[in-house]
Design an enzyme around this catalytic site. Structure first.
Site, short mmCIF file in Angstrom:
data_model
loop_
_atom_site.label_atom_id
_atom_site.label_comp_id
_atom_site.label_asym_id
_atom_site.label_seq_id
_atom_site.Cartn_x
_atom_site.Cartn_y
_atom_site.Cartn_z
N SER A 123 14.00 5.86 2.17
CA SER A 123 12.71 5.33 3.03
C SER A 123 12.80 5.13 4.60
CB SER A 123 12.09 4.35 2.19
OG SER A 123 10.95 3.58 2.99
N TYR A 147 12.68 -5.12 -1.06
CA TYR A 147 12.49 -3.63 -1.35
C TYR A 147 13.49 -2.73 -0.29
CZ TYR A 147 10.83 1.10 -1.16
OH TYR A 147 10.62 2.45 -1.22
N LYS A 151 16.95 -0.21 -0.85
CA LYS A 151 17.08 1.19 -0.24
C LYS A 151 18.24 1.20 0.47
CE LYS A 151 13.70 3.18 -2.17
NZ LYS A 151 13.85 4.00 -3.09
N ASN A 177 5.60 8.16 5.61
CA ASN A 177 4.40 7.62 4.80
C ASN A 177 3.78 8.91 3.99
OD1 ASN A 177 4.78 5.69 7.14
ND2 ASN A 177 3.22 4.73 5.85
N ASN A 197 -1.21 0.57 -0.16
CA ASN A 197 -0.98 1.72 0.76
C ASN A 197 -2.28 2.08 1.37
OD1 ASN A 197 1.77 2.56 -1.01
ND2 ASN A 197 2.02 1.82 1.03
N ARG A 229 1.60 5.32 12.16
CA ARG A 229 2.46 5.68 11.08
C ARG A 229 2.65 7.19 11.19
NH1 ARG A 229 3.07 1.16 11.59
NH2 ARG A 229 3.26 -0.35 9.54
N PRO A 291 1.44 -9.69 7.01
CA PRO A 291 2.93 -9.96 7.45
C PRO A 291 3.86 -8.81 7.45
CG PRO A 291 1.58 -11.53 6.33
CD PRO A 291 0.69 -10.22 6.35
P1 NAD Z 1 6.26 5.87 -8.22
O1 NAD Z 1 6.08 4.44 -8.49
O2 NAD Z 1 5.11 6.72 -8.48
O3 NAD Z 1 7.29 6.74 -8.84
C1 NAD Z 1 8.51 6.01 -9.46
C2 NAD Z 1 8.82 6.45 -10.84
O4 NAD Z 1 9.82 5.83 -11.40
C3 NAD Z 1 7.67 5.85 -11.90
O5 NAD Z 1 7.05 6.92 -12.69
C4 NAD Z 1 8.15 4.83 -12.53
O6 NAD Z 1 7.62 4.90 -13.90
C5 NAD Z 1 9.88 5.22 -12.55
N1 NAD Z 1 10.72 4.07 -12.77
C6 NAD Z 1 10.69 3.09 -11.99
N2 NAD Z 1 11.90 2.31 -12.56
C7 NAD Z 1 12.48 2.93 -13.60
C8 NAD Z 1 13.72 2.91 -14.26
N3 NAD Z 1 14.24 1.69 -14.16
N4 NAD Z 1 13.75 3.54 -15.33
C9 NAD Z 1 12.99 4.73 -15.24
N5 NAD Z 1 12.07 5.02 -14.61
C10 NAD Z 1 11.73 4.25 -13.77
O7 NAD Z 1 6.83 5.99 -6.63
P2 NAD Z 1 6.62 7.02 -5.62
O8 NAD Z 1 5.79 6.78 -4.57
O9 NAD Z 1 6.58 8.46 -6.25
O10 NAD Z 1 8.32 6.97 -5.08
C11 NAD Z 1 9.21 7.61 -5.57
C12 NAD Z 1 10.34 7.28 -4.79
O11 NAD Z 1 10.23 7.49 -3.48
C13 NAD Z 1 10.85 5.69 -4.86
O12 NAD Z 1 12.17 5.81 -5.05
C14 NAD Z 1 10.35 5.08 -3.83
O13 NAD Z 1 10.88 3.93 -3.33
C15 NAD Z 1 10.58 6.11 -2.75
N6 NAD Z 1 9.53 6.23 -1.63
C16 NAD Z 1 8.50 6.07 -1.77
C17 NAD Z 1 7.45 5.92 -0.61
C18 NAD Z 1 5.98 5.96 -0.71
O14 NAD Z 1 5.22 5.28 0.17
N7 NAD Z 1 5.45 6.35 -2.02
C19 NAD Z 1 7.93 5.94 0.56
C20 NAD Z 1 9.12 6.04 0.92
C21 NAD Z 1 10.13 6.04 -0.29
C1 WQD Z 2 -0.13 2.02 6.86
C2 WQD Z 2 -1.04 1.35 7.91
C3 WQD Z 2 -1.00 -1.08 7.62
C4 WQD Z 2 -3.52 -0.64 3.96
C5 WQD Z 2 4.66 1.12 3.38
C6 WQD Z 2 6.20 0.46 2.89
C7 WQD Z 2 7.15 1.56 3.11
C8 WQD Z 2 7.00 2.72 2.51
C9 WQD Z 2 5.81 3.42 2.71
C10 WQD Z 2 8.25 2.91 0.28
C11 WQD Z 2 -0.24 0.05 8.40
C12 WQD Z 2 -2.32 -0.25 7.56
C13 WQD Z 2 -2.55 -0.51 5.05
C14 WQD Z 2 -4.67 -1.41 4.23
C15 WQD Z 2 -4.50 -1.27 6.57
N1 WQD Z 2 7.11 2.75 1.33
N2 WQD Z 2 -2.92 -0.79 6.30
N3 WQD Z 2 -5.10 -1.55 5.45
O1 WQD Z 2 3.28 -0.10 5.48
O2 WQD Z 2 3.70 1.94 6.90
O3 WQD Z 2 4.77 1.57 4.58
O4 WQD Z 2 4.89 2.43 2.42
O5 WQD Z 2 9.34 2.89 0.74
O6 WQD Z 2 8.42 0.77 2.77
O7 WQD Z 2 6.16 -0.61 3.79
O8 WQD Z 2 2.26 2.08 4.73
O9 WQD Z 2 0.36 2.61 3.91
O10 WQD Z 2 0.92 0.12 3.37
O11 WQD Z 2 0.24 1.08 5.85
O12 WQD Z 2 -4.98 -1.26 7.70
O13 WQD Z 2 -5.45 -1.74 3.05
O14 WQD Z 2 -2.08 1.09 7.33
O15 WQD Z 2 -1.32 -2.11 8.33
O16 WQD Z 2 -0.46 -0.13 9.83
P1 WQD Z 2 3.51 1.15 5.52
P2 WQD Z 2 0.83 1.62 4.36
#
Ligand code: NAD
Ligand code: WQD
Length: 335
Positions: A123, A147, A151, A177, A197, A229, A291
């Site tokens: 991430s 979190y 990572k 994002n 998000n 973002r 925050p």
């Molecule tokens: P998500 O929660 O939709 O998918 C994660 C999946 O993993 C879910 O289906 C959950 O049931 C499964 N899971 C969690 N813990 C588990 C475990 N211990 N054993 C088996 N299954 C398990 O999330 P996502 O948005 O699809 O994210 C996927 C990956 O991408 C994650 O590693 C997340 O940290 C990373 N990521 C997500 C974002 C984002 O904004 N969505 C951004 C950056 C990185």
């Molecule tokens: C985007 C922008 C908020 C919600 C997060 C995790 C990051 C990654 C992706 C996993 C920001 C603003 C948001 C709302 C708002 N996840 N916002 N009102 O914070 O960039 O990233 O998700 O790895 O680790 O921190 O994404 O979509 O939450 O926010 O104004 O109800 O929208 O302040 O500027 P973020 P986000």
């Protein structure tokens, strides 16, 4: 290739399964459904007209892992993780255990079976408070919450492990994002409870499930004062995983790649783009900063273009249209 997708029932995992199946790969999924629904996998099969193998179980369960790695699995794409930043501050041990212990268990099972390739969901959070934008992969790494720490630690563990295995390769994909949904509108992001998000929140306001959006701060040093973002369409992200797994098959070692578009949008620009793409109004209030948020974070995605031959193709309008098709067709998600 036969590819094991951990967390394949989740948001990004399910879209990646579609692209893997359409590219002709064989797919197994290991997911404990703690944040997802098996319905997503049924829809993946309906979209592609292909079947996948689903093992319901936890990545920390060695028996389930061994079962999931059967059948000649050649590579693993590892999405399974807990991902809520706020929750990770309240329950850090749950995050350390699920994400870090789970990844160690996965590497142990891969080593035991001789599976050499790992593509990991990292991430942009590993850049912490970036000093300058856009950030490239050489930017200093830091963490701002538990979190993010999981990572960063997982990246380091995977780097050490892959270096110890002759012939092993690992690809760390740093997503910015992820937003949007499959263009069919049949799979998409289905957050439990109130979305953290921006895009799912915007979509739930537009569909009438939530009253108003809270915009967290308009006093950032950005052009309109709201946070900026780098939003990336989940289908572009899914395509990058296919490239990454193919790259891992041809290259040894451990490499990290940013996955973003290189273009930033502010919160107010996202609202406007969503309203233009969908014809729906998104009422909002300006509130205090959230925050832990940074003013701006955007990717330099050029390394992925050079090394993986990948770049994002879908723009903010497509992200909003596809998010809306999913949300309006499935107002309560998979429920
Ligand atoms: P998500 O929660 O939709 O998918 C994660 C999946 O993993 C879910 O289906 C959950 O049931 C499964 N899971 C969690 N813990 C588990 C475990 N211990 N054993 C088996 N299954 C398990 O999330 P996502 O948005 O699809 O994210 C996927 C990956 O991408 C994650 O590693 C997340 O940290 C990373 N990521 C997500 C974002 C984002 O904004 N969505 C951004 C950056 C990185
Ligand atoms: C985007 C922008 C908020 C919600 C997060 C995790 C990051 C990654 C992706 C996993 C920001 C603003 C948001 C709302 C708002 N996840 N916002 N009102 O914070 O960039 O990233 O998700 O790895 O680790 O921190 O994404 O979509 O939450 O926010 O104004 O109800 O929208 O302040 O500027 P973020 P986000």
């Amino acid at each position: 290739m036969h590819i094991l997708v951990t967390g394949g029932a989740g948001y990004i995992g399910s879209h990646t399964c579609v692209v893997l199946l359409e590219a002709g790969h064989e797919v197994s999924v290991l997911d404990n459904l703690c944040n997802s629904s098996a319905e997503a996998l049924r829809r993946v099969e309906a979209i592609t007209g292909r079947s996948l193998r689903f093992v319901e179980g936890d990545i920390r369960d060695p028996a389930k892992l061994a079962q999931a790695l059967e059948g000649g699995v050649e590579a693993v794409i590892h999405f399974a993780a807990l991902k809520a930043v706020g929750e990770s501050c309240e329950q850090p041990l749950a995050y350390f255990d699920n994400n870090i212990s789970g990844t160690i268990a996965l590497m142990q099972a891969m080593e035991a079976k001789g599976v050499p390739r790992l593509v990991f969901s990292s991430s942009a959070t590993v850049y912490g408070e970036a000093k300058t934008n856009p950030v490239d992969e050489q930017a200093p790494l830091s963490v701002t919450n538990p979190y993010g720490r999981t990572k960063l630690v997982m990246e380091q563990l995977i780097g050490d492990w892959s270096a110890s295995q002759s012939g092993a390769s690992a690809v760390l994909l740093r997503y910015f994002n992820p937003v949007g949904a499959h263009p069919s509108g049949r799979i998409g992001e289905d957050p439990q409870g109130e979305p953290n998000n921006l895009m799912p929140y915007v979509a739930q306001v537009a569909v009438g499930r939530r009253e108003r959006l809270r915009v967290y701060g308009n006093d950032y040093p950005t052009p309109d004062g709201t946070g900026v973002r780098d939003y990336i369409h989940v289908m572009d992200l899914a395509r990058a995983h296919v490239r990454a797994v193919e790259y891992a098959a041809g290259n040894r070692g451990c490499r990290a790649f940013n996955l973003g578009t290189g273009r930033g949008y502010s919160v107010l620009e996202v609202i406007t783009a969503f309203e233009e793409a969908t014809g729906r109004l998104v009422p909002y209030d300006i509130e205090a900063r959230r925050p832990g948020d940074v003013a701006a974070l955007t990717a330099d995605p050029s390394l992925a273009q050079v090394e993986l031959g990948w770049r994002a193709e879908l723009d903010i309008a497509a992200m909003c249209e596809d998010a809306w098709r999913w949300q309006s067709g499935n107002p309560e998600g998979y429920a």
